[in-house]
Design a protein around this motif. Structure first.
Motif, mmCIF file in Angstrom:
data_model
loop_
_atom_site.group_PDB
_atom_site.id
_atom_site.type_symbol
_atom_site.label_atom_id
_atom_site.label_comp_id
_atom_site.label_asym_id
_atom_site.label_seq_id
_atom_site.Cartn_x
_atom_site.Cartn_y
_atom_site.Cartn_z
ATOM 1 N N VAL A 79 6.336 -9.649 -3.396
ATOM 2 C CA VAL A 79 6.117 -8.927 -2.350
ATOM 3 C C VAL A 79 7.229 -7.999 -2.143
ATOM 4 C CG1 VAL A 79 5.618 -8.486 0.036
ATOM 5 C CG2 VAL A 79 3.901 -10.924 -1.234
ATOM 6 N N ARG A 80 8.176 -8.823 -1.873
ATOM 7 C CA ARG A 80 9.431 -7.629 -1.122
ATOM 8 C C ARG A 80 9.588 -6.591 -2.803
ATOM 9 N NH1 ARG A 80 12.217 -12.292 0.356
ATOM 10 N NH2 ARG A 80 13.154 -12.579 -1.780
ATOM 11 N N THR A 84 9.840 -2.621 -1.516
ATOM 12 C CA THR A 84 10.862 -1.879 -1.939
ATOM 13 C C THR A 84 10.534 -0.647 -2.166
ATOM 14 O OG1 THR A 84 12.717 -3.341 -1.868
ATOM 15 C CG2 THR A 84 12.897 -1.391 -2.802
ATOM 16 N N ARG A 85 9.847 -0.822 -3.756
ATOM 17 C CA ARG A 85 9.607 0.681 -4.106
ATOM 18 C C ARG A 85 8.468 1.556 -3.555
ATOM 19 N NH1 ARG A 85 9.197 0.124 -10.004
ATOM 20 N NH2 ARG A 85 10.416 -1.096 -10.707
ATOM 21 N N MET A 86 7.146 0.992 -2.756
ATOM 22 C CA MET A 86 6.755 1.446 -1.806
ATOM 23 C C MET A 86 6.778 2.354 -0.634
ATOM 24 S SD MET A 86 3.359 -0.955 -1.478
ATOM 25 C CE MET A 86 2.380 -0.325 0.107
ATOM 26 N N GLN A 87 8.102 1.218 -0.443
ATOM 27 C CA GLN A 87 9.236 2.252 0.873
ATOM 28 C C GLN A 87 9.578 3.581 0.085
ATOM 29 O OE1 GLN A 87 11.556 -1.512 1.865
ATOM 30 N NE2 GLN A 87 10.389 -1.018 3.959
ATOM 31 N N ARG A 117 0.559 -11.715 3.160
ATOM 32 C CA ARG A 117 1.291 -10.413 4.264
ATOM 33 C C ARG A 117 0.958 -9.375 3.487
ATOM 34 N NH1 ARG A 117 6.723 -9.965 6.922
ATOM 35 N NH2 ARG A 117 7.679 -11.400 4.830
ATOM 36 N N ASN A 118 0.751 -8.588 4.942
ATOM 37 C CA ASN A 118 -0.543 -7.392 5.018
ATOM 38 C C ASN A 118 0.360 -6.491 5.472
ATOM 39 O OD1 ASN A 118 -2.743 -8.683 4.884
ATOM 40 N ND2 ASN A 118 -2.734 -9.221 7.007
ATOM 41 N N MET A 119 0.666 -5.030 4.981
ATOM 42 C CA MET A 119 1.484 -4.174 5.186
ATOM 43 C C MET A 119 0.596 -2.569 5.090
ATOM 44 S SD MET A 119 4.087 -4.617 2.062
ATOM 45 C CE MET A 119 5.287 -5.883 1.826
ATOM 46 N N ARG A 120 0.647 -1.969 6.072
ATOM 47 C CA ARG A 120 -0.464 -0.700 6.664
ATOM 48 C C ARG A 120 0.669 0.515 6.381
ATOM 49 N NH1 ARG A 120 -4.159 -2.079 8.843
ATOM 50 N NH2 ARG A 120 -4.043 -4.907 10.247
ATOM 51 N N VAL A 121 0.322 1.602 6.095
ATOM 52 C CA VAL A 121 0.908 3.144 5.715
ATOM 53 C C VAL A 121 0.994 4.011 6.514
ATOM 54 C CG1 VAL A 121 0.995 5.201 4.163
ATOM 55 C CG2 VAL A 121 0.453 3.368 3.254
ATOM 56 N N GLU A 122 1.522 4.678 7.534
ATOM 57 C CA GLU A 122 1.667 4.917 8.599
ATOM 58 C C GLU A 122 0.781 6.205 8.957
ATOM 59 O OE1 GLU A 122 5.156 7.267 11.804
ATOM 60 O OE2 GLU A 122 4.633 7.724 9.677
#
Length: 214
Positions: A79-80, A84-87, A117-122
């Motif tokens: 996930v990390r 990192t790639r997404m960021q 683990r949830n992530m969201r795009v601004e």
């Protein structure tokens, strides 16, 4: 997505991939228009009757299987890496990646606790949920356990391939879905089985509103 995360016994069985409503949505978007971009099939009929056949998933479920999902440390490492790639990609576009706190969960059909683990795009409300699946070798095994047949589609992100059984594709085209039988261990549902049944019925109601009949 790093190529190593999409590797599996075939393109339709990646170790890490998208499945569920997000993959189904992608399939519908492809099926609903012809090569000229015109609506066709039941989606065209829906428009003609004054309905909006287009819908978006509430979240994107990314299942982490195989060695990457077997242990918590391996899951966190994968996930990390993806994070990192997404960021990096989002930074170039002037966007931020919002990473939420990791938490433990236990789906009603599983016996062991696993991580999410949830992530969201601004600027987007849709969550990207990374889900640990310790007992599955690949995402193909995960979808086999789904209670609705129409969501048994797998998206291999790196290969840019969405795959599903032919009979599932036919069901999506017709808008006819089947639900897995409710099987109880005793003569009545346990607490866990009750939650599973309620969850399934909620899914049926949701997809019923999206044009499916069970």
């Amino acid at each position: 997505m790093d190529p190593v995360h999409s590797q599996g016994v075939s393109a339709c069985k990646p170790k890490v991939g998208i499945a569920g409503s997000a993959a189904l949505c992608s399939v519908e978007r492809m099926m609903s228009t012809d090569r000229e971009g015109k609506m066709r099939g039941r989606w065209k009929d829906a428009v003609a009757s004054g309905k909006n056949p287009c819908w978006s998933p509430n979240d994107v479920d990314v299942f982490v299987c195989g060695r990457a999902g077997r242990r918590k440390a391996a899951f966190r490492s994968v996930v990390r890496t993806i994070q990192t790639r997404m960021q990096k990609v989002l930074t170039r576009k002037g966007k931020k990646l919002i990473v939420e706190e990791e938490f433990e969960h236990n789906y009603t059909s599983r016996t062991s606790v696993f991580l999410i683990r949830n992530m969201r795009v601004e600027g987007m409300s849709m969550a990207i949920s990374f889900i640990q699946v310790p007992e599955a070798l690949h995402v193909g095994e995960v979808v086999e356990q789904f209670d609705l047949d129409i969501v048994k589609a797998v998206c291999n992100v790196h290969e840019k391939v969405v795959s599903m059984p032919v009979e599932v594709a036919s069901k999506i085209w017709l808008g006819k879905a089947e639900v897995m039988d409710f099987v109880t261990q005793r003569c009545f549902p346990s607490t866990i089985e009750e939650k599973a049944i309620v969850s399934t019925m909620k899914q049926m109601r949701k997809f019923g509103g999206r044009g499916y009949r069970f």
